[in-house]
Design a protein around this motif. Structure first.
Motif, short mmCIF file in Angstrom:
data_model
loop_
_atom_site.label_atom_id
_atom_site.label_comp_id
_atom_site.label_asym_id
_atom_site.label_seq_id
_atom_site.Cartn_x
_atom_site.Cartn_y
_atom_site.Cartn_z
N VAL A 1 -30.94 -37.50 66.04
CA VAL A 1 -32.01 -38.19 66.78
C VAL A 1 -31.50 -38.66 68.14
O VAL A 1 -32.19 -38.49 69.16
N LEU A 2 -30.33 -39.25 68.18
CA LEU A 2 -29.78 -39.70 69.46
C LEU A 2 -29.64 -38.54 70.44
O LEU A 2 -29.98 -38.67 71.61
N ASN A 3 -29.15 -37.41 69.97
CA ASN A 3 -28.98 -36.24 70.84
C ASN A 3 -30.33 -35.67 71.29
O ASN A 3 -30.50 -35.31 72.45
N ALA A 4 -31.29 -35.60 70.39
CA ALA A 4 -32.59 -35.00 70.72
C ALA A 4 -33.40 -35.87 71.68
O ALA A 4 -34.16 -35.35 72.50
N LEU A 5 -33.23 -37.19 71.60
CA LEU A 5 -34.07 -38.09 72.40
C LEU A 5 -33.36 -38.68 73.61
O LEU A 5 -33.98 -39.44 74.36
N LYS A 6 -32.10 -38.29 73.86
CA LYS A 6 -31.33 -38.97 74.91
C LYS A 6 -31.96 -38.87 76.30
O LYS A 6 -31.82 -39.78 77.09
N ASN A 7 -32.68 -37.83 76.61
CA ASN A 7 -33.33 -37.71 77.92
C ASN A 7 -34.85 -37.78 77.82
O ASN A 7 -35.55 -37.42 78.77
N VAL A 8 -35.35 -38.23 76.68
CA VAL A 8 -36.80 -38.23 76.44
C VAL A 8 -37.39 -39.63 76.50
O VAL A 8 -38.44 -39.85 77.11
N CYS A 9 -36.73 -40.59 75.85
CA CYS A 9 -37.23 -41.95 75.82
C CYS A 9 -36.09 -42.89 75.46
O CYS A 9 -35.00 -42.45 75.11
N ALA A 10 -36.35 -44.19 75.55
CA ALA A 10 -35.36 -45.17 75.11
C ALA A 10 -35.27 -45.09 73.59
O ALA A 10 -36.28 -45.03 72.90
#
Length: 99
Positions: free
Chosen positions: A80-89
């Motif tokens: 999850v951290l990798n998938a969302l790192k440039n998507v949202c906080a």
């Protein structure tokens, strides 16, 4: 657990359940959630082994700006951290019932 659910709803947040179980186990999953005091009729349940990519899709579709993710498997937290790192906080926590 019910107090937590109520606080989430009162804050206007969305509570989404993301499980690695097969969707074929939907009834069992809902039974387990109800036994914890969670009424799945008003909740969203997603079934996916790829939790990072699944949550990314949910976030992009829903336009969410912030995510708090809790999981009992560390590899899902990393995903999850990798998938969302440039998507949202995102804040992600590894929950282990024995710690």
């Amino acid at each position: 657990m019910l107090e937590f659910i109520n606080r989430v709803c009162e804050a206007g947040a969305h509570l989404i359940f993301l499980t690695a179980r097969s969707a074929e186990l939907k009834e069992l999953t809902e039974f387990h959630l109800r036994s914890c005091g969670i009424n799945t009729d008003i909740q969203q349940i997603y079934y996916s082994r790829e939790k990072g990519e699944c949550l990314k899709s949910i976030v992009l579709t829903g336009g969410f700006k912030q995510v708090v993710f809790i999981d009992d498997m560390e590899h899902n937290v990393v995903s999850v951290l990798n998938a969302l790192k440039n998507v949202c906080a995102v804040e992600a926590y590894h929950f282990h019932k024995y710690k």
